[in-house]
Write an enzyme that holds these catalytic residues in place. Sequence first.
Site, short mmCIF file in Angstrom:
data_model
loop_
_atom_site.label_atom_id
_atom_site.label_comp_id
_atom_site.label_asym_id
_atom_site.label_seq_id
_atom_site.Cartn_x
_atom_site.Cartn_y
_atom_site.Cartn_z
N ASN A 32 -72.39 26.44 -5.92
CA ASN A 32 -72.70 27.26 -7.10
C ASN A 32 -72.50 26.46 -8.39
O ASN A 32 -72.67 27.00 -9.48
CB ASN A 32 -71.87 28.56 -7.12
N LYS A 105 -70.85 31.95 13.29
CA LYS A 105 -70.92 32.88 14.43
C LYS A 105 -72.37 33.20 14.78
O LYS A 105 -72.79 33.14 15.93
CB LYS A 105 -70.16 34.16 14.06
N ALA A 114 -61.93 23.47 5.21
CA ALA A 114 -61.01 22.64 4.44
C ALA A 114 -59.79 23.45 4.07
O ALA A 114 -59.83 24.29 3.18
CB ALA A 114 -61.71 22.15 3.18
N TYR A 145 -54.52 29.62 -5.13
CA TYR A 145 -55.13 28.61 -4.24
C TYR A 145 -54.41 28.61 -2.90
O TYR A 145 -55.04 28.69 -1.84
CB TYR A 145 -55.02 27.25 -4.92
#
Length: 315
Positions: A32, A105, A114, A145
């Site tokens: 993005n 999936k 990550a 975070y």
Amino acid sequence: MRAVVTGGAGFLGSHLCSELLARDYEVVALDNFVTGNPGNVAHLSDDARFKLVRCDVTDYVHVPGPVDLVLHFASPASPIDYLELPIQTLKVGSIGTWHALGLAKDKGARFLSASTSEVYGDPQVHPQPETYWGHVNPVGPRGVYDEAKRFGEALTMAYRNAHGVDTALVRIFNTYGPRMRPRDGRAIPAFITQALRGEPITVAGDGSQTRSVCYVDDLVRGILALADSGLPGPMNVGNPRELSILQLAETIRDLVGSRSEIVFIPRPTDDPTVRQPDITFAREALGWEPEIGLDEGLALTVAYFRTHPDVVAAS
Ligand code: UDP
């Protein structure tokens, strides 16, 4: 083989895209561009096997065609970014991970997410093995975070156990190299930019806190070895060479040949005191080791920053 890399125009994502193409993958990069930048993958734009798509993975992820591997690397990742973007950081680590898992999936793809050494918080065990559960302040500024990544790990394991998705978790320690942003707020780009411009080098606290820093090529090799292995992790991938932040500042100043003075600034809230990966698992399971030494890695990074427009323009 066809891979999707979320955050594909970011620092780590762009290096993963390059290496996957070198290994004959087709690559779809999703980004993005909040902290990523199309310039990071501009060198790949002529390759017909590479596609960059503007996409916010917290909205929806749709990739037509078959996919063999999903690498989920979308997230603000430097402390100043996630302090400025707390909600986006929480959303991409939770809803974004959920969407990326849903894609894997749906396609029957292997999924690798990550995660981060930040799941260990300000660690009480040193060095940190994967079996350590961490010491995180959920309501501190870094919590957005750390907890998003911890939730992402839990969600990934749930998709593995409940839906049978072939998942992997990598816990990434401090990584550096070309395509970091000069002003992303992290120590290495900050110190290199300051040294090149002859500005004061800003060391937080007394600089005795430690980090263990890994050159990006070593990290990418470790991540792709984990992707190939079929192992679930979580697995630490990082360079166990630990040094204090003051040592890091001095090393960079010497390497650049700069006369910048070192100044001491306040330490950020909840800044971890020590950090060093225990990489026994990666060594034994993958035969992986970092190969690029600190001086070599820093020299390659300094060379990148020397010609970076944001560094040159103001010097
Ligand atoms: N740091 C510093 N000066 C700076 C930026 C960071 O001394 O201009 C310190 C920071 O407080 C931390 C260490 O360097 O102790 C590593 O910070 P970084 O943001 O690179 O990564 P993280 O804290 O996520 O390990």
